[in-house]
Motif scaffolding. Structure first.
Motif, PDB file in Angstrom:
ATOM      1  N   GLU A 176       0.832  -1.202   0.000  1.00 42.11           N
ATOM      2  CA  GLU A 176       0.000   0.000   0.000  1.00 42.11           C
ATOM      3  C   GLU A 176       0.869   1.255   0.000  1.00 42.11           C
TER       4      GLU A 176
ATOM      5  N   HIS B  34       3.642   5.660  -5.579  1.00 42.58           N
ATOM      6  CA  HIS B  34       3.529   5.656  -7.037  1.00 42.58           C
ATOM      7  C   HIS B  34       2.456   6.660  -7.481  1.00 42.58           C
ATOM      8  N   GLN B  35       1.347   6.655  -6.784  1.00 42.54           N
ATOM      9  CA  GLN B  35       0.254   7.573  -7.110  1.00 42.54           C
ATOM     10  C   GLN B  35       0.727   9.025  -6.944  1.00 42.54           C
ATOM     11  N   LEU B  36       1.463   9.316  -5.887  1.00 42.19           N
ATOM     12  CA  LEU B  36       2.001  10.649  -5.659  1.00 42.19           C
ATOM     13  C   LEU B  36       2.979  11.025  -6.769  1.00 42.19           C
ATOM     14  N   ASN B  37       3.891  10.131  -7.101  1.00 45.21           N
ATOM     15  CA  ASN B  37       4.869  10.398  -8.157  1.00 45.21           C
ATOM     16  C   ASN B  37       4.210  10.575  -9.513  1.00 45.21           C
ATOM     17  N   ALA B  38       3.205   9.761  -9.812  1.00 44.70           N
ATOM     18  CA  ALA B  38       2.521   9.858 -11.104  1.00 44.70           C
ATOM     19  C   ALA B  38       1.782  11.188 -11.223  1.00 44.70           C
ATOM     20  N   GLY B  39       1.337  11.718 -10.115  1.00 49.00           N
ATOM     21  CA  GLY B  39       0.632  13.000 -10.121  1.00 49.00           C
ATOM     22  C   GLY B  39       1.538  14.179 -10.369  1.00 49.00           C
ATOM     23  N   THR B  40       2.845  13.990 -10.259  1.00 53.24           N
ATOM     24  CA  THR B  40       3.780  15.091 -10.475  1.00 53.24           C
ATOM     25  C   THR B  40       4.444  15.036 -11.835  1.00 53.24           C
ATOM     26  N   GLU B  41       4.097  14.047 -12.650  1.00 58.39           N
ATOM     27  CA  GLU B  41       4.706  13.940 -13.996  1.00 58.39           C
ATOM     28  C   GLU B  41       4.071  14.875 -14.961  1.00 58.39           C
TER      29      GLU B  41
ATOM     30  N   ARG C 118       2.140   1.667  -3.464  1.00 53.76           N
ATOM     31  CA  ARG C 118       1.057   2.119  -4.335  1.00 53.76           C
ATOM     32  C   ARG C 118       0.801   3.620  -4.157  1.00 53.76           C
ATOM     33  N   LEU C 119       0.754   4.063  -2.901  1.00 52.37           N
ATOM     34  CA  LEU C 119       0.490   5.476  -2.635  1.00 52.37           C
ATOM     35  C   LEU C 119       1.647   6.362  -3.108  1.00 52.37           C
TER      36      LEU C 119
END
Length: 167
Positions: free
Chosen positions: A154, A160-167, A157-158
């Motif tokens: 988890e 990754h979600q944070l990193n994907a939101g900054t791309e 996953r979180l």
């Protein structure tokens, strides 16, 4: 399931009266997030520096992340790497040149566009990286030994979600 943030307990986060007065109570979670990310990032930078030095004594800390990306994604153009990390082309070129001088990465012409170059790990770079990454994974396993595997998944996953939101 998850662990509370430092300064937080299961019923809420502790903020100073000054923080509540300035930011309002609805910002408590974001203030706690900022505090914890600041500590996490500072420790991550120090850890990356240690890993980089272990990989090669002359390697600068930021270069470790480049090796992580090249190992995971394979050969890439310098412009792709710069965009991925959110840095300028000049910064990326300097970091890649340093890695090339150390024999950890090599450039070759892009078969799809002969004017461009792809950068990838050398065999020596891959071997050194995998050895150091294994040691780092063991550190994570020791630090998170009390965590359930689902909690580790988890957290990944979180993040990754944070990193994907900054791309």
């Amino acid at each position: 399931m998850g662990r509370p943030l430092t300064g937080c307990h299961p019923h809420g986060c502790h903020t100073s009266k000054k923080e509540r007065d300035v930011h309002g109570s609805e910002d408590q979670e974001f203030l706690a997030l900022e505090r914890e990310l600041s500590v996490f990032l500072r420790r991550a930078r120090a850890s990356s520096g240690e890993m980089a030095r272990e990989l090669h004594p002359e390697l600068e800390p930021a270069a470790y992340g480049l090796l992580v990306r090249l190992e995971a994604a394979g050969r890439q153009r310098a412009t792709e790497l710069a965009a991925y990390f959110g840095v300028g082309k000049a910064t990326m070129s300097r970091q890649l040149r340093a890695l090339e001088v150390l024999g950890l990465v090599a450039r070759e012409q892009d078969p799809a566009d002969g004017r461009a170059f792809l950068v990838g790990l050398t065999e020596e770079g891959r071997e050194r990286f995998l050895r150091v990454r294994g040691a780092r994974r063991e550190q994570y396993m020791r630090k998170l030994a009390g965590w359930d595997r689902g909690e580790v998944a988890e957290l990944a996953r979180l993040l990754h979600q944070l990193n994907a939101g900054t791309e």
